[in-house]
Motif scaffolding. Structure first.
Motif, PDB file in Angstrom:
ATOM      1  N   PHE A 150      26.565  39.667  33.120  1.00  0.00           N
ATOM      2  CA  PHE A 150      27.208  40.346  34.225  1.00  0.00           C
ATOM      3  C   PHE A 150      28.099  41.314  33.462  1.00  0.00           C
ATOM      4  N   ASP A 151      28.599  41.319  32.327  1.00  0.00           N
ATOM      5  CA  ASP A 151      29.277  42.224  31.466  1.00  0.00           C
ATOM      6  C   ASP A 151      28.414  43.551  31.109  1.00  0.00           C
ATOM      7  N   ARG A 152      27.193  43.510  30.781  1.00  0.00           N
ATOM      8  CA  ARG A 152      26.257  44.325  30.816  1.00  0.00           C
ATOM      9  C   ARG A 152      26.240  45.310  32.045  1.00  0.00           C
ATOM     10  N   ALA A 153      26.101  44.582  33.204  1.00  0.00           N
ATOM     11  CA  ALA A 153      25.740  45.150  34.510  1.00  0.00           C
ATOM     12  C   ALA A 153      26.962  45.838  34.973  1.00  0.00           C
ATOM     13  N   THR A 154      28.142  45.613  34.358  1.00  0.00           N
ATOM     14  CA  THR A 154      29.354  46.327  34.891  1.00  0.00           C
ATOM     15  C   THR A 154      29.918  47.107  33.636  1.00  0.00           C
ATOM     16  N   ALA A 155      29.068  47.530  32.589  1.00  0.00           N
ATOM     17  CA  ALA A 155      29.496  48.177  31.449  1.00  0.00           C
ATOM     18  C   ALA A 155      30.353  49.525  31.874  1.00  0.00           C
ATOM     19  N   GLU A 156      29.970  49.982  33.033  1.00  0.00           N
ATOM     20  CA  GLU A 156      30.451  51.389  33.553  1.00  0.00           C
ATOM     21  C   GLU A 156      31.988  51.275  34.018  1.00  0.00           C
ATOM     22  N   ARG A 157      32.198  49.814  34.455  1.00  0.00           N
ATOM     23  CA  ARG A 157      33.505  49.619  35.137  1.00  0.00           C
ATOM     24  C   ARG A 157      34.829  49.618  34.327  1.00  0.00           C
ATOM     25  N   LYS A 158      35.844  49.916  34.999  1.00  0.00           N
ATOM     26  CA  LYS A 158      37.053  49.892  33.957  1.00  0.00           C
ATOM     27  C   LYS A 158      37.511  48.408  33.786  1.00  0.00           C
ATOM     28  N   ARG A 159      37.563  47.906  32.572  1.00  0.00           N
ATOM     29  CA  ARG A 159      37.909  46.631  32.370  1.00  0.00           C
ATOM     30  C   ARG A 159      39.547  46.481  31.960  1.00  0.00           C
ATOM     31  N   VAL A 160      40.083  45.366  32.055  1.00  0.00           N
ATOM     32  CA  VAL A 160      41.340  45.114  31.894  1.00  0.00           C
ATOM     33  C   VAL A 160      41.310  44.117  30.827  1.00  0.00           C
ATOM     34  N   THR A 161      42.066  44.580  29.880  1.00  0.00           N
ATOM     35  CA  THR A 161      42.002  43.531  28.371  1.00  0.00           C
ATOM     36  C   THR A 161      43.156  43.766  28.015  1.00  0.00           C
ATOM     37  N   PRO A 162      43.824  42.569  27.490  1.00  0.00           N
ATOM     38  CA  PRO A 162      43.083  41.202  27.428  1.00  0.00           C
ATOM     39  C   PRO A 162      43.192  40.576  28.935  1.00  0.00           C
ATOM     40  N   PRO A 163      42.433  39.954  29.324  1.00  0.00           N
ATOM     41  CA  PRO A 163      42.444  39.185  30.774  1.00  0.00           C
ATOM     42  C   PRO A 163      43.803  38.839  31.025  1.00  0.00           C
ATOM     43  N   PRO A 164      44.251  39.163  32.120  1.00  0.00           N
ATOM     44  CA  PRO A 164      45.585  38.721  32.515  1.00  0.00           C
ATOM     45  C   PRO A 164      45.675  37.385  33.145  1.00  0.00           C
ATOM     46  N   ALA A 165      44.594  36.887  33.223  1.00  0.00           N
ATOM     47  CA  ALA A 165      44.934  35.535  33.990  1.00  0.00           C
ATOM     48  C   ALA A 165      43.688  34.392  33.530  1.00  0.00           C
ATOM     49  N   ALA A 166      44.097  33.345  32.975  1.00  0.00           N
ATOM     50  CA  ALA A 166      43.342  32.267  32.474  1.00  0.00           C
ATOM     51  C   ALA A 166      42.904  31.575  33.610  1.00  0.00           C
ATOM     52  N   PRO A 167      41.737  30.985  33.671  1.00  0.00           N
ATOM     53  CA  PRO A 167      40.833  31.032  32.577  1.00  0.00           C
ATOM     54  C   PRO A 167      39.499  32.068  32.438  1.00  0.00           C
ATOM     55  N   PHE A 168      39.824  33.251  33.183  1.00  0.00           N
ATOM     56  CA  PHE A 168      38.981  34.451  33.233  1.00  0.00           C
ATOM     57  C   PHE A 168      38.759  35.238  32.211  1.00  0.00           C
ATOM     58  N   GLU A 169      37.409  35.480  32.078  1.00  0.00           N
ATOM     59  CA  GLU A 169      37.104  36.301  30.649  1.00  0.00           C
ATOM     60  C   GLU A 169      36.806  37.943  30.917  1.00  0.00           C
ATOM     61  N   LEU A 170      36.422  38.038  32.213  1.00  0.00           N
ATOM     62  CA  LEU A 170      36.013  39.448  32.540  1.00  0.00           C
ATOM     63  C   LEU A 170      37.107  39.793  33.861  1.00  0.00           C
ATOM     64  N   CYS A 171      37.725  40.939  33.711  1.00  0.00           N
ATOM     65  CA  CYS A 171      38.610  41.446  34.646  1.00  0.00           C
ATOM     66  C   CYS A 171      38.625  42.791  34.557  1.00  0.00           C
ATOM     67  N   TYR A 172      38.868  43.340  35.886  1.00  0.00           N
ATOM     68  CA  TYR A 172      38.479  44.993  36.061  1.00  0.00           C
ATOM     69  C   TYR A 172      39.495  45.385  36.727  1.00  0.00           C
ATOM     70  N   ASP A 173      39.702  46.676  36.888  1.00  0.00           N
ATOM     71  CA  ASP A 173      40.754  47.364  37.538  1.00  0.00           C
ATOM     72  C   ASP A 173      40.022  47.415  39.098  1.00  0.00           C
ATOM     73  N   SER A 174      40.733  46.661  40.198  1.00  0.00           N
ATOM     74  CA  SER A 174      40.212  46.422  41.305  1.00  0.00           C
ATOM     75  C   SER A 174      40.120  47.697  42.179  1.00  0.00           C
ATOM     76  N   ARG A 175      41.167  48.861  41.699  1.00  0.00           N
ATOM     77  CA  ARG A 175      40.988  49.980  42.548  1.00  0.00           C
ATOM     78  C   ARG A 175      39.812  50.701  42.273  1.00  0.00           C
ATOM     79  N   GLU A 176      38.992  50.715  41.319  1.00  0.00           N
ATOM     80  CA  GLU A 176      37.851  51.259  41.047  1.00  0.00           C
ATOM     81  C   GLU A 176      36.387  50.568  41.150  1.00  0.00           C
TER      82      GLU A 176
END
Length: 282
Positions: A157-183
């Motif tokens: 899933f990370d590879r498939a969303t490589a061009e999306r803007k990630r939010v790091t570190p993840p702001p909420a446990a237990p999630f590993e992959l988080c994104y700027d939802s506006r984009e």
């Protein structure tokens, strides 16, 4: 004595009462109930589950249709259907299911289980391939995957969303992959993210779209709502489908045919599990 409403699938009709065996739920479980909830109904595979008792007491088919909402009221129909959701004129959802798959038993664990031949991201299968034992549990907030399945799946899933803007570190446990939802972009099935397919025994796919894969954790952040299994018990399934991934999907648990039916995300039909008309019929 338990009282529930009879229904024609469109509205509640009139109350029906019958004796039932009941027990108090553990305090820890009650503490996790959403605001406004007053108790717990056991739907598991046993002779004292609510569906099994309704089947015997009311002489109806031993199956139930479950439609969990993302907000508001959902609906469960014991006996299996029909089920009509607003707006008016929609077909019976139980007759237009996206697929069915055999219900299996796990000798070591109670509950509902199905079998999958694999998991795919953007229609590309992720290793390791199946068969995979898959459980269903509304007590689990988000779908859990065993570590050996979770690692390759999240990387895909990370590879498939490589061009999306990630939010790091993840702001909420237990999630590993988080994104700027506006984009992320949006569709009628939720955020425009790669679809996830659980490829099931019998050939049907349980497809998870953005509405069931992305969890909004704050105003501008959405996280991929699949998590690594924290405690891998003996004979634990490879995947446990959690409540978030069940929301706004009609599930039909049919013990007589020993199969699970599912609708796929109801957003695609321009309705939701909150759209049952709870107005008493005249």
């Amino acid at each position: 004595t338990v009282t529930a409403n009879d229904t024609d699938g469109e509205n509640p009709l009139h109350p029906v009462s019958f004796p039932a065996v009941a027990a108090c739920a553990p305090h820890s479980l009650l503490a996790k109930l959403p605001a406004g909830a007053v108790g717990v109904a056991g739907l598991a595979r046993s002779r004292v589950s609510l569906p099994a008792q309704v089947s015997r007491a009311q002489k109806v088919t031993n199956k139930f249709a479950l439609c969990l909402p993302s907000g508001g009221q959902g609906v469960a129909i014991f006996g299996g259907g029909p089920l009509f959701l607003l707006p008016p004129g929609r077909p019976d959802v139980t007759m237009t299911l996206a697929g069915t798959t055999p219900l299996r038993r796990n000798p070591a664990l109670p509950g509902y289980f199905i079998s999958a031949t694999g998991v795919a991201v953007n229609q590309e299968q992720v290793q390791p391939a199946g068969p995979l034992v898959v459980g269903l549990s509304s007590r689990v907030p988000y779908t859990e995957l065993r570590a050996d399945v979770y690692g390759p799946f999240v990387k895909a899933f990370d590879r498939a969303t490589a061009e999306r803007k990630r939010v790091t570190p993840p702001p909420a446990a237990p999630f590993e992959l988080c994104y700027d939802s506006r984009e992320l972009g949006s569709t009628r099935l939720g955020y425009a993210v790669p679809q996830v397919d659980l490829m099931l025994e019998g050939g049907a796919n349980w497809t998870v779209f953005g509405g069931n894969s992305m969890v909004q954790v704050d105003d501008n952040t959405a996280c991929f709502g699949f998590v690594k299994m924290a405690k891998e018990e003996k004979a634990a399934p490879a995947v446990v489908i959690g409540g978030f991934q069940m929301e706004n999907n009609l599930l039909v648990f049919d013990e007589e045919k020993k199969q699970l039916g599912f609708s796929s995300l109801l957003f695609g039909r321009q309705t939701t599990c909150s759209n049952f008309n709870f107005t008493l019929a005249a």
